[in-house]
Motif scaffolding. Sequence first.
Motif, PDB file in Angstrom:
ATOM      1  N   LEU A  74       0.826  -1.201   0.000  1.00  0.00           N
ATOM      2  CA  LEU A  74       0.000   0.000   0.000  1.00  0.00           C
ATOM      3  C   LEU A  74       0.864   1.257   0.000  1.00  0.00           C
ATOM      4  O   LEU A  74       0.595   2.212  -0.737  1.00  0.00           O
ATOM      5  CB  LEU A  74      -0.917  -0.011   1.226  1.00  0.00           C
ATOM      6  N   THR A  75       1.894   1.262   0.823  1.00  0.00           N
ATOM      7  CA  THR A  75       2.789   2.418   0.868  1.00  0.00           C
ATOM      8  C   THR A  75       3.466   2.640  -0.475  1.00  0.00           C
ATOM      9  O   THR A  75       3.660   3.772  -0.906  1.00  0.00           O
ATOM     10  CB  THR A  75       3.845   2.221   1.965  1.00  0.00           C
ATOM     11  N   GLY A  76       3.823   1.544  -1.137  1.00  0.00           N
ATOM     12  CA  GLY A  76       4.461   1.662  -2.440  1.00  0.00           C
ATOM     13  C   GLY A  76       3.531   2.204  -3.501  1.00  0.00           C
ATOM     14  O   GLY A  76       3.984   2.809  -4.480  1.00  0.00           O
ATOM     15  N   LYS A  77       2.230   2.010  -3.357  1.00  0.00           N
ATOM     16  CA  LYS A  77       1.272   2.534  -4.325  1.00  0.00           C
ATOM     17  C   LYS A  77       0.905   3.984  -4.054  1.00  0.00           C
ATOM     18  O   LYS A  77       0.638   4.748  -4.986  1.00  0.00           O
ATOM     19  CB  LYS A  77       0.006   1.686  -4.322  1.00  0.00           C
ATOM     20  N   VAL A  78       0.876   4.374  -2.774  1.00  0.00           N
ATOM     21  CA  VAL A  78       0.378   5.701  -2.413  1.00  0.00           C
ATOM     22  C   VAL A  78       1.509   6.711  -2.255  1.00  0.00           C
ATOM     23  O   VAL A  78       1.471   7.812  -2.835  1.00  0.00           O
ATOM     24  CB  VAL A  78      -0.453   5.619  -1.118  1.00  0.00           C
ATOM     25  N   LEU A  79       2.533   6.383  -1.481  1.00  0.00           N
ATOM     26  CA  LEU A  79       3.555   7.357  -1.113  1.00  0.00           C
ATOM     27  C   LEU A  79       4.766   7.341  -2.046  1.00  0.00           C
ATOM     28  O   LEU A  79       5.285   8.389  -2.419  1.00  0.00           O
ATOM     29  CB  LEU A  79       4.020   7.098   0.330  1.00  0.00           C
TER      30      LEU A  79
END
Length: 813
Positions: free
Chosen positions: A370-375
């Motif tokens: 998720l972090t790799g997709k958003v941030l």
Amino acid sequence: MAKPGKPAPAGKPGKPTGKPSPGGKRKAERALPAAAPAKKPKVRAEGGKPGGADALKKLSSKDKREKIREKKLAFKKNWNIIQDSVLLWEKLRPRETPDEDRRELVSDILKKVKGKLLELSNHHTASRIIQHCIKHGGEAERKVVMEEVKANIVELSRSKYGHFLVRKLINTAKKDDVPALVRLFRGQVANLLRQPYGADVITDLYDVASTADRNALCAEFYGKEFVLFGGLTGEASRLHSLKQLMAGVPPAKQRAVLLHMTKCLQPIMEKALVHPPMTHRLLKDYLECAPGLAVEDAVETLSATGEAVLRMVHTHEGAAAACMVLGYGTPKDRKKLVRAMKGHVPAMAADEWGHAVLCMALSCVDDTALTGKVLVPEIKELMGQGVHQTTFVRVLLSLLAPGSRRHFPPAIHELLHPPQRTVRGSSGKSVTELDEQEEDAMDFHAAAGAGDEGDDGDDLFAAPKGKGGKKGKQQGGKGGAADKAKPKAKGRKPAPEEDEEEKADAEAGKGDGGEEGEERVLGASKKDPVVRRRELLGAGPKAMSAALTAAVAAEAGALLRSPHSCELVVEVARGGDDGLLQELQSAGVAEVQAALVEDAARSAEEVAEASGAAIDDEDGGAEAGPSSSRDPNGEHLMTSYYSSRALRRLLLAAADESPPGAAAAFAKAFWEGALKGRCGRWVGSHGEKVLAALLHCGVAEVVAAASKELKGLVKQPLEEWASKFLTHGHEGGRDKAAKKGKEAGPGPSAAGAKAQEVAKPEAKPEAQAGKKGKGGQAAKAPEPAPEAAPAGRPKRAAAVRAAEGAKAKQAKR
């Protein structure tokens, strides 16, 4: 079915014969829709009454306007006063209006609205007119408005249009009048903060108030006695934090304060009205001092608001509260906040305090997908310009060297490492539901002194004791989400949409609740921090690590001369903490090192010519400091104030690598490509620090070659000469000790010590006689043991002292 003998006439609808079939009548009715009734003509008489439509059309435009005016006068209250004031307001608004005319217009408007200010303040147009009168009027005009509305100022603060008038009065008030304004809102602060318009009024009041008045406003959340009397001893204006109050009252009073604060803050958190700075301070104090179960509930409520938490990150207290929400939240809570950050990463990365929340999210969220997709995509887009920004550089350093205190100011480091909090029993139990015995056990005196814990397992102020416990208990370390330990903590029962990791924990019996007396660590992370960093940086041409090394390699020289970006270049060139970046992007790290060597290999004339700066022989010397006014890009890497120190740290980092890694490879390349045969250029300048670092870089062949070349350039013995530049420079040992919780190790690596022994020049009789004073002092003093070096002292200083002692003994023999 019709009989063949009696066919129905063509073109006409046939009538049903005999008894109609069931439903036949309804079908026939539907087939023939009823005709719409004819519209009756609207007839209006004169004056708007029915029956005289033509009479109104015969009136002229002027008569029509007069008719409309009479109608509005009859049905709209104060309409005549508003219209007359608007005519004067149109003359008041232009910038070209002289000041004398403005004062007359303001006086005329206030005369018209006198006695009806409270009613007119709730009108959209009239409120704007009165605000202009306050802005362009004098002290007498403001006093007239204030005297008329101050009795109802609290009710006016809740009004959609009236609260703008109150805000204008607050923002235009003199400093001496602010305490009187604060007294008008006494006892109503908590109620206004839970209302949207009132929260904006309190925000403006908090901004203009003094420190004592701010303390008094916040103290209303501590109990009724602070609302009515300012505290039992009038200490409300002196309480700068809730922690200060808790340290001076008995446990029973602590429980009452927390109960009152919970009741006041709960509606504010549920309505997501967390944008006022005063609310940031209150939430930070509450999350610091409340019991673990209350903190757990507050974190769950705040994380459910999503983007509302991001409205707090621009202040110090708000960023601290947001970091605690991330640090103490469950995986589900953290995911909500990460999703809310989408689109806000550029603003957060450039904010003075908001970048700390971004660093916290990168260091505690286990769901790296998720972090790799958003941030990560937004961070990669900012990489080209962000490497020149101080705050964005810290975001990158949190991935490259998370345990280093060197790269983060103390205030930011404290935000990133909130104290560890533990709770007992199941979650979902607020402070209002705790047993009296459990709450009374919270002794803030003991917590601040001896560190006793209450029945709920909270250790609010004492440092973690570092003891392990039964299953689900983990103490010690950094605490919170940044803790590198992997406790078997129990979380909440995962929802169906949560990831497989949480579902597996639920199946293993690690869901919500727990046996009575069992401890849980709030925000305990189950993923190894090194694994998290590896997954976020990534490998491959499209990963963040590739974008980082490419951006640094493109401007390595300029970044190394920058006071803040030089730290980023050092971390990238040495391969990151634990050699992680070297493992992921070895080619990219090699490009950065090659760019540094190429820039350092140029002469001072070439650097100045390329940057268009004139060369001054006096600049760049040992006396030049960071306040030099010349273009930093016109200075050579060896003579620039910041780049010379950065190169020294990078070379000394090679001695700490075991086995040798990227820093050792850089030391070899830097010597061969930039310094070999050119050391004489930099003696007597800032470059001496870099030359001294070569003697302690831990690479045997480099140390031997550098010692041989420097021997004829330096008048003093090499070890004595180098010790002047290494005592205050090396921080790698300190960072490593802070990260691992150990004291700095003894001296340089084995390879470096061996190389120093080989390269050590033989003592000449003339030199021994010339430095008799120093040799005598060194011979009399006992040889310092490496273990006796103070904690945090650079390891290289201990090695230099040991070498001096050995040299003095040799001279004595």
